[in-house]
Motif scaffolding. Structure first.
Motif, PDB file in Angstrom:
ATOM      1  N   GLY A 248       0.817  -1.205   0.000  1.00  0.00           N
ATOM      2  CA  GLY A 248       0.000   0.000   0.000  1.00  0.00           C
ATOM      3  C   GLY A 248       0.849   1.251   0.000  1.00  0.00           C
ATOM      4  O   GLY A 248       2.078   1.203   0.080  1.00  0.00           O
ATOM      5  N   ARG A 249       0.208   2.395  -0.047  1.00  0.00           N
ATOM      6  CA  ARG A 249       0.915   3.679  -0.049  1.00  0.00           C
ATOM      7  C   ARG A 249       1.480   4.013   1.325  1.00  0.00           C
ATOM      8  O   ARG A 249       2.192   4.999   1.494  1.00  0.00           O
ATOM      9  N   ASN A 250       1.197   3.164   2.311  1.00  0.00           N
ATOM     10  CA  ASN A 250       1.812   3.285   3.634  1.00  0.00           C
ATOM     11  C   ASN A 250       3.075   2.436   3.737  1.00  0.00           C
ATOM     12  O   ASN A 250       3.643   2.295   4.818  1.00  0.00           O
ATOM     13  N   ASN A 251       3.509   1.832   2.627  1.00  0.00           N
ATOM     14  CA  ASN A 251       4.693   0.977   2.553  1.00  0.00           C
ATOM     15  C   ASN A 251       4.498  -0.342   3.308  1.00  0.00           C
ATOM     16  O   ASN A 251       5.463  -1.058   3.583  1.00  0.00           O
ATOM     17  N   LEU A 252       3.271  -0.666   3.648  1.00  0.00           N
ATOM     18  CA  LEU A 252       2.972  -1.904   4.355  1.00  0.00           C
ATOM     19  C   LEU A 252       2.219  -2.862   3.439  1.00  0.00           C
ATOM     20  O   LEU A 252       1.614  -2.458   2.450  1.00  0.00           O
ATOM     21  N   LEU A 253       2.279  -4.134   3.797  1.00  0.00           N
ATOM     22  CA  LEU A 253       1.480  -5.119   3.076  1.00  0.00           C
ATOM     23  C   LEU A 253       0.007  -4.915   3.412  1.00  0.00           C
ATOM     24  O   LEU A 253      -0.346  -4.748   4.582  1.00  0.00           O
ATOM     25  N   LEU A 254      -0.846  -4.934   2.410  1.00  0.00           N
ATOM     26  CA  LEU A 254      -2.293  -4.823   2.608  1.00  0.00           C
ATOM     27  C   LEU A 254      -2.952  -6.139   2.235  1.00  0.00           C
ATOM     28  O   LEU A 254      -2.852  -6.589   1.092  1.00  0.00           O
ATOM     29  N   HIS A 255      -3.611  -6.740   3.189  1.00  0.00           N
ATOM     30  CA  HIS A 255      -4.388  -7.953   2.957  1.00  0.00           C
ATOM     31  C   HIS A 255      -5.834  -7.541   2.669  1.00  0.00           C
ATOM     32  O   HIS A 255      -6.351  -6.597   3.286  1.00  0.00           O
ATOM     33  N   PRO A 256      -6.518  -8.196   1.743  1.00  0.00           N
ATOM     34  CA  PRO A 256      -7.887  -7.766   1.392  1.00  0.00           C
ATOM     35  C   PRO A 256      -8.851  -7.735   2.566  1.00  0.00           C
ATOM     36  O   PRO A 256      -9.746  -6.888   2.616  1.00  0.00           O
ATOM     37  N   GLU A 257      -8.674  -8.645   3.506  1.00  0.00           N
ATOM     38  CA  GLU A 257      -9.593  -8.742   4.640  1.00  0.00           C
ATOM     39  C   GLU A 257      -9.098  -7.971   5.855  1.00  0.00           C
ATOM     40  O   GLU A 257      -9.894  -7.370   6.592  1.00  0.00           O
ATOM     41  N   TRP A 258      -7.798  -7.961   6.094  1.00  0.00           N
ATOM     42  CA  TRP A 258      -7.232  -7.404   7.313  1.00  0.00           C
ATOM     43  C   TRP A 258      -6.471  -6.104   7.098  1.00  0.00           C
ATOM     44  O   TRP A 258      -6.008  -5.491   8.066  1.00  0.00           O
ATOM     45  N   GLY A 259      -6.332  -5.673   5.871  1.00  0.00           N
ATOM     46  CA  GLY A 259      -5.548  -4.475   5.612  1.00  0.00           C
ATOM     47  C   GLY A 259      -4.103  -4.662   6.045  1.00  0.00           C
ATOM     48  O   GLY A 259      -3.524  -5.733   5.852  1.00  0.00           O
ATOM     49  N   PRO A 260      -3.489  -3.643   6.671  1.00  0.00           N
ATOM     50  CA  PRO A 260      -2.088  -3.749   7.081  1.00  0.00           C
ATOM     51  C   PRO A 260      -1.895  -4.410   8.442  1.00  0.00           C
ATOM     52  O   PRO A 260      -0.768  -4.495   8.932  1.00  0.00           O
ATOM     53  N   ARG A 261      -2.979  -4.896   9.033  1.00  0.00           N
ATOM     54  CA  ARG A 261      -2.891  -5.476  10.382  1.00  0.00           C
ATOM     55  C   ARG A 261      -2.509  -6.958  10.290  1.00  0.00           C
ATOM     56  O   ARG A 261      -3.283  -7.848  10.669  1.00  0.00           O
ATOM     57  N   ILE A 262      -1.332  -7.211   9.781  1.00  0.00           N
ATOM     58  CA  ILE A 262      -0.883  -8.574   9.526  1.00  0.00           C
ATOM     59  C   ILE A 262       0.628  -8.620   9.681  1.00  0.00           C
ATOM     60  O   ILE A 262       1.330  -7.673   9.335  1.00  0.00           O
ATOM     61  N   ARG A 263       1.131  -9.733  10.245  1.00  0.00           N
ATOM     62  CA  ARG A 263       2.572  -9.939  10.403  1.00  0.00           C
ATOM     63  C   ARG A 263       2.958 -11.233   9.698  1.00  0.00           C
ATOM     64  O   ARG A 263       2.165 -12.177   9.649  1.00  0.00           O
TER      65      ARG A 263
END
Length: 243
Positions: free
Chosen positions: A139-154
Motif C-alpha cells: 500500500g501507499r503506507n509501505n505496508l502489506l495490505l491484505h484484502p480482509e485485514w488491511g495492514p494489520r498482519i505480520r
C-alpha cells in the motif's frame, strides 16, 4: 503421487486451520529475483533482534516457500507489544511454523525449515514473498495490505522440500488508487513528506517508542508488570482497508 496443486492445497488448508492465519506458496527463486533483492540491502542486525543467535542455512533441496500471515487486530494489541525481546505475535508465528514443520514430515514426508525473521540470519524479504504468493499488495503506507485485514498482519516463512504449485498474486485489488491517504496524514513523524516512505523518519518514532516503555506486560513474581515497547501503528490503524 499427488499433483503439485493438490499438495499446495493440502499445505495451505493445514496452515489456515490455525486461527488468524492466511497462507500462500511461492518458488524461492521467484522471491530471490524480487525487487528487494535487486538493491543493496546490507545492514547490521538490530541489537535487540529476536530469534536469538540462530542462523539458518538453506538446504539445496528446499526450493519452495510457505508464507504465513498472522492477523494483528487493533483490539488485541498484546500481539504487537515488544516484551522480553520479542512480540507475542512473532512467538505465535514461530510456534505455528514448528507445528507445520512436524505436520509436513508426518503427513507428506517432506522436510521443512522455519526461517528466522531477519534476512541477515537466513530469512527472506517477507513483503516480496507475500506479494508473490497472493497474500497482499504493497500500500501507499509501505505496508502489506491484505484484502480482509488491511495492514494489520505480520509475516513469517517456511522453506520446504517438494514441488508445489505457487499461489497466484492478487489481481483486481487496488484500494489505494481511490484512497485519501489517511495513513500518510496520520503519521506523527511525517514520514511521507517527500512523497515516498522515509525509513529515517519512521526510525525516529521507533527510537522514541523504545525509550518510552510502559508497564503493560506480564505480571512478574514481584507483582509488577513487565515493561513493553508499544511501537507506533498510526498508519495501520488509520487505514480503512479491513478496518
Amino acid at each position: 503421487m499427488a499433483s503439485t496443486s493438490s499438495l499446495a492445497a493440502q499445505v495451505i488448508s493445514q496452515a489456515e486451520s490455525y486461527k488468524g492465519i492466511r497462507a500462500g506458496i511461492v518458488h524461492l527463486n521467484d522471491v530471490l529475483q524480487g525487487p528487494s533483492y535487486q538493491v543493496d540491502h546490507e545492514a547490521p542486525i538490530m541489537s535487540d533482534a529476536f530469534d536469538g543467535d540462530r542462523i539458518v542455512d538453506w538446504a539445496d533441496e528446499a526450493q519452495t516457500v510457505l508464507v504465513l500471515g498472522l492477523y494483528h487486530p487493533e483490539e488485541d494489541p498484546l500481539l504487537d507489544y515488544w516484551e522480553r525481546g520479542d512480540t507475542w505475535g512473532n512467538r505465535r508465528l514461530r510456534e505455528i511454523s514448528e507445528f507445520l514443520k512436524q505436520w509436513l514430515r508426518k503427513e507428506l514426508d517432506l522436510v521443512a525449515y522455519p526461517l528466522p525473521y531477519h534476512v541477515e540470519k537466513g530469512g527472506l524479504f517477507l513483503k516480496d514473498a507475500a506479494i508473490l504468493s497472493g497474500i497482499g499488495i504493497i500500500g501507499r503506507n509501505n505496508l502489506l495490505l491484505h484484502p480482509e485485514w488491511g495492514p494489520r498482519i505480520r509475516l513469517r516463512s517456511i522453506l520446504m522440500e517438494g514441488d508445489f504449485q505457487p499461489t497466484a498474486p492478487l489481481s483486481g485489488f487496488a484500494p489505494c488508487e481511490t484512497c485519501e491517504v489517511h495513513c500518510q496524514k496520520a503519521c506523527p513523524m511525517n514520514a511521507f513528506a517527500e512523497g515516498k516512505y522515509s525509513r529515517l523518519n519512521c526510525r525516529k518514532q521507533m527510537n522514541d517508542d523504545f525509550e518510552n516503555k510502559v508497564p503493560e506486560g506480564e505480571i512478574r513474581e514481584n507483582g509488577k508488570r513487565n515493561l513493553v515497547i508499544k511501537y507506533c501503528r498510526a498508519c495501520e490503524f488509520s487505514c480503512p482497508v479491513g478496518a
